[in-house]
Every structure is written in structure tokens, then in C-alpha cells.
Design an enzyme around this catalytic site. Sequence first.
Site, PDB file in Angstrom:
ATOM      1  CB  CYS A 255      -1.000  -0.024   1.159  1.00 33.00           C
ATOM      2  SG  CYS A 255      -2.374   1.156   0.917  1.00 33.00           S
TER       3      CYS A 255
ATOM      4  CG  HIS B  38      -3.814  -3.360   2.899  1.00 31.84           C
ATOM      5  ND1 HIS B  38      -2.758  -2.961   3.690  1.00 31.84           N
ATOM      6  CD2 HIS B  38      -4.371  -2.210   2.423  1.00 31.84           C
ATOM      7  CE1 HIS B  38      -2.693  -1.638   3.722  1.00 31.84           C
ATOM      8  NE2 HIS B  38      -3.670  -1.154   2.956  1.00 31.84           N
TER       9      HIS B  38
ATOM     10  CD  GLU C 204      -1.221  -5.768   5.150  1.00 27.50           C
ATOM     11  OE1 GLU C 204      -1.264  -4.552   5.422  1.00 27.50           O
ATOM     12  OE2 GLU C 204      -1.204  -6.199   3.973  1.00 27.50           O
TER      13      GLU C 204
END
Length: 244
Positions: free
Chosen positions: A99, A189, A191
Site C-alpha cells: 500500500c 493489503h 496481510e
Amino acid sequence: MGVKRFAVLLCAEDSDYVKRKYGGYFGVFGKMLAEEGEVWDAFRVGSGEFPNDNEIGLYDGFVITGSCNDADGNDVWICRLVALLKKLDSLKKKVLGICFGHQVLGRALGGKIGRNAAGWDIGVTDIHLSPSSAKLFSSLKIPATLPIIQCHRDEIQELPPKVEVVGCSTKTGIEMFRCGDHLMGIQGHPEYDEDILLHLIDRLRQCNLIAESYAVQLKANMGTVDADGEAWKKLCVSFLKGRL
């Protein structure tokens, strides 16, 4: 072989919720990327904590996190981060930018960052991998289209010719890039999970960065499409640890 060491360059403050539930964003990235026998450290670069030249040499790879800041800003810590990333590039260190991290890594390579004309991209977005990346990721046996959680309104608008765009979406032209075999950026993202995204939607609304009606719409759409977390984990781990 010695112990593999990695560092997370934290570009944002942890919310109380993320600290309490996940051990902060360092814990979130560790859950996705860390494997047994490795050493993982954190540097809070957003607060001015940077690795020195001696410490840089200790690490096999670095991960740059997201942030609420603009990657094209001239805050002291952002300029220091750009300088650090240029040094890591020259040393051919593995660097994975996520990001904001993707954007600031692109900036360090000579790219242009700005607001996405299409506005915020929040939710799950399909990333279309380029035909040239099929060979790069062939050993992973992952689909050519990968859904990922997004939460951004800035984007990389231009990259120099030495950088290869390897993923795009209908909303963002540069969703993924790589430079050599040591640098990779991902706008989304990998994660995040749905719980973290819901928390972020609430924070954005509380800060008046998105409208209440948009927040309600985003929450109503949650769960209609799932991100492919396992495929993204495989891709990120394999890149960072030289398994592609």
C-alpha cells in the site's frame, strides 16, 4: 546457513484495537510472513526509528507497511525512508512494499504518486496478473486473477521503464510492480482480513475521510467476495525469501 533475518518498516501508528487483538501491525505481518527459525524485527520509521548502516547488513529482507500519510509528501521521515529505499535497492536487498509501502518504493525508483481519479478503493478488488508474470509465479500455481483487500485513494501513476508492472485492476493501473528480482510493490493489503478492514472503515468514518453512507455501503458489501489470502501469502513469502 545462518539464521534468516527480516525487518518490518512500520509507517503507521497501531490503533488500540489492532494492538490488543493482533499485537499491532508487526504482529499482523509476522502472522503472514514469518516462518520457524527466522528473526523478525520492527523499526518504527514513521516515528523516526531507522536501521543504521551496520544494521541494514544484518537483514535478508525488508517489508514496508501501509500508512495514512501521502507517499509523495515531504515529511522528514518520508524523505529519510525514500533515501533508505534507494540504498536498499543499490544493495540488492529484498524489499516488499505494501500500500503506502508500494507507493513510496515506487517513488524511490523514480515514479510519480498522486490521487486516484476514481477515488477511494475500499473492499475486495480483483488483481489481474500480467502475462509476463505468469512465468515468474508459475511455480506457485496461483490463478491469473487474485482478489485482494484494498484501502487506498492514492496510486502510483507512472514508473520508469526499468520497473515492470505485473498486476492491474479496473480501478488502478499499477496494482503490482517488480524491479529486478529484489523489489516488489503491492497496492492492496495481503496481510488484512475482513475484521481489520471493518475496523479501518470505522476509523475512516470517524476521521471524516469517508461519508457515513459510503461506510454503510461498504459494510453491506462485505463477504460477497473473499480475498485469496492463502495465494497472496504464498506469493509474498516466496518473493521475500527468494523462492520464485
